[in-house]
Motif scaffolding. Structure first.
Motif, short mmCIF file in Angstrom:
data_model
loop_
_atom_site.label_atom_id
_atom_site.label_comp_id
_atom_site.label_asym_id
_atom_site.label_seq_id
_atom_site.Cartn_x
_atom_site.Cartn_y
_atom_site.Cartn_z
N UNK A 77 -13.46 -33.88 67.93
CA UNK A 77 -12.35 -33.24 67.23
C UNK A 77 -12.61 -33.10 65.74
N UNK A 78 -13.76 -33.57 65.28
CA UNK A 78 -14.10 -33.48 63.87
C UNK A 78 -14.86 -32.19 63.62
N UNK A 79 -14.32 -31.32 62.78
CA UNK A 79 -14.96 -30.05 62.48
C UNK A 79 -15.68 -30.14 61.15
N UNK A 80 -16.89 -29.60 61.11
CA UNK A 80 -17.73 -29.67 59.92
C UNK A 80 -17.85 -28.29 59.28
N UNK A 81 -17.45 -28.21 58.02
CA UNK A 81 -17.48 -26.94 57.28
C UNK A 81 -18.29 -27.10 56.00
N UNK A 82 -18.77 -25.96 55.49
CA UNK A 82 -19.34 -25.97 54.15
C UNK A 82 -18.77 -24.78 53.38
N UNK A 83 -18.71 -24.94 52.09
CA UNK A 83 -18.21 -23.87 51.21
C UNK A 83 -19.19 -23.74 50.06
N UNK A 84 -19.82 -22.58 49.93
CA UNK A 84 -20.76 -22.38 48.84
C UNK A 84 -20.00 -22.07 47.56
N UNK A 107 -15.19 -30.95 54.79
CA UNK A 107 -15.63 -29.79 54.01
C UNK A 107 -16.62 -30.26 52.96
N UNK A 108 -17.81 -29.70 52.97
CA UNK A 108 -18.83 -30.04 51.98
C UNK A 108 -19.03 -28.86 51.04
N UNK A 109 -18.86 -29.12 49.76
CA UNK A 109 -19.05 -28.08 48.75
C UNK A 109 -20.51 -28.08 48.33
N UNK A 110 -21.15 -26.91 48.41
CA UNK A 110 -22.57 -26.84 48.11
C UNK A 110 -22.86 -25.70 47.13
N UNK A 111 -23.68 -25.98 46.17
CA UNK A 111 -24.21 -24.96 45.29
C UNK A 111 -25.32 -24.21 46.04
N UNK A 112 -25.63 -23.04 45.58
CA UNK A 112 -26.68 -22.23 46.22
C UNK A 112 -27.98 -23.02 46.36
N UNK A 113 -28.29 -23.86 45.38
CA UNK A 113 -29.54 -24.63 45.41
C UNK A 113 -29.49 -25.77 46.45
N UNK A 143 -6.50 -36.13 57.13
CA UNK A 143 -6.75 -34.84 57.79
C UNK A 143 -7.98 -34.12 57.25
N UNK A 144 -8.37 -34.44 56.01
CA UNK A 144 -9.55 -33.80 55.42
C UNK A 144 -10.40 -34.81 54.67
N UNK A 145 -11.71 -34.68 54.84
CA UNK A 145 -12.69 -35.32 53.96
C UNK A 145 -13.40 -34.21 53.22
N UNK A 146 -13.43 -34.29 51.89
CA UNK A 146 -14.10 -33.27 51.09
C UNK A 146 -15.26 -33.91 50.34
N UNK A 147 -16.44 -33.39 50.54
CA UNK A 147 -17.62 -33.84 49.80
C UNK A 147 -17.78 -32.96 48.56
N UNK A 148 -17.27 -33.45 47.43
CA UNK A 148 -17.48 -32.71 46.19
C UNK A 148 -18.97 -32.74 45.84
N UNK A 149 -19.55 -33.93 45.98
CA UNK A 149 -20.99 -34.10 45.79
C UNK A 149 -21.64 -34.35 47.14
N UNK A 150 -22.85 -33.89 47.30
CA UNK A 150 -23.56 -34.02 48.57
C UNK A 150 -23.92 -35.49 48.84
#
Length: 381
Positions: A229-236, A356-362, A325-332
């Motif tokens: 039930x855990x969904x994994x997302x990323x946001x560039x 939700x993991x926030x990722x820079x293009x690099x 309800x949400x875990x957000x990875x500001x840093x990897x």
């Protein structure tokens, strides 16, 4: 596998069956080994029942009629110390009713009792000394420094100890804590049974453990059905826009209880100010915060008074909060195991949750690496 097949006593089984259908994988693997008397290292993902994996056999093997301390559980953070103490107290509270059913009327007059006490540094030591005298606990959950301090004052007798547990042992055996742990072990009987548990275990920590004896290594990998039930997302998003993106995500998804991971505690201070300025109800749980502030932040988070709780990996050790309800990875995260440790804070016990993991293009290559290492798929937001 059932709790009965694990050879636990009838009152304990009936107590567990009130809340649990069956034992978890780490419990199935660890409990028989501990009951046999072996030293055990248990590694399993967050939220898979590690605390009960060592508490249940401890409850089975200690003498509840004795007033001696028989089990010492050491943890690296205030939250984990107190959480473990609470789990022990709640287990006894539920077990008490089952024991009374088993006892006859004459025995009830001298009813046995399990007593658990939490001892942490920074709290009033004189009150803790009084609590030790009054409660006479058989199980102590504590920080290592406070145990040393109480022993030096001759206020804590550990010579009847049967179990030493190092919870989150990878942290307890790191460069910062190892010397203190060794000092504690010098205070203990030589024939104690040592149990070490953690969600992650570095090669260095496993190597260091050999100094304390021979261990049965039990490793349980992430159960993909457990995390279904855990969904994994990323946001560039560009590095300098990550904080702003957290604010947008909080409002977009109406986050009610979100845990935000940051690698640098100084960044957390700056981020907290920005989120509050933008009207987001947020608190920070960083290692430099005093214990009362941390306690209040966690209580407010549990109560739904704040939407976001900011934390480093170390500060989050021992957090057991329902309905995140949400875990957000500001840093990897620094590695795949740490990603699992963070992600395990949501979608616990079958509940839904999103990471939700926030990722820079690099950093985009790291997403691919995680997918390969953990056999999961990330969806793009």
């Amino acid at each position: 596998m059932t709790f009965e097949e694990l050879k636990l006593s009838k009152p304990l089984i009936e107590t567990l069956e009130i809340s649990f259908k069956e034992p978890t994988k780490i419990q199935v693997a660890a409990i028989p080994a501990i009951l046999s008397g072996a030293n055990v290292i248990g590694q399993a993902p967050t939220g898979t029942g590690k605390t009960l994996a060592y508490l249940l056999p401890i409850f089975e093997k200690i003498d509840a009629a004795s007033s001696n301390v028989q089990a010492l559980i050491l943890s690296p953070t205030y939250e984990l110390v107190m959480q473990t103490a609470r789990v022990g107290q709640e287990l006894w509270k539920n077990l008490e009713g089952q024991l009374e059913v088993e006892l006859n009327d004459s025995t009830k007059m001298n009813r046995i009792e399990f007593r658990t006490l939490g001892l942490i540094g920074g709290s009033n030591i004189n009150r803790q000394i009084e609590a030790l005298k009054k409660k006479k606990p058989q199980i102590i959950s504590a920080s290592a420094g406070r145990i040393i301090e109480l022993s030096r004052k001759n206020k804590l007798n550990l010579m009847n100890l049967k179990f030493l547990v190092l919870d989150e042992f990878d942290r307890l055996l790191d460069k910062q804590n190892l010397i203190t742990i060794k000092e504690v072990i010098k205070l203990l009987p030589k024939d104690i049974q040592i149990l070490m548990f953690s969600a992650t275990a570095t090669k260095k920590a496993l190597e260091q453990s050999k100094e304390f004896g021979t261990f049965n290594l039990i490793k349980v990998d992430e159960d993909l059905t457990f995390a279904a039930e855990r969904q994994n997302f990323y946001r560039q998003v560009e590095f300098h826009k990550k904080v702003s993106e957290v604010r947008k995500l909080t409002r977009r998804f109406s986050i009610t209880r979100g845990l935000v991971f940051i690698n640098n505690k100084f960044s957390a201070v700056d981020m907290l100010g920005k989120l509050r300025y933008d009207g987001i109800k947020a608190e920070s749980l960083i290692s430099s915060s005093d214990k009362m502030s941390r306690k209040k932040a966690i209580a407010d988070f549990k109560a739904g008074k704040i939407q976001l709780l900011l934390s480093t990996d170390l500060a989050a050790r021992g957090l057991d909060i329902e309905n995140i309800d949400y875990v957000i990875n500001l840093d990897f995260p620094e590695n795949a195991q740490m990603y699992l440790h963070r992600a395990g804070r949501t979608a616990r016990a079958g509940a839904e949750g999103k990471v939700i993991t926030l990722v820079d293009r690099k950093e985009m290559h790291k997403i691919k690496e995680l997918e390969t290492a953990l056999n999961i798929n990330f969806q793009q937001l």
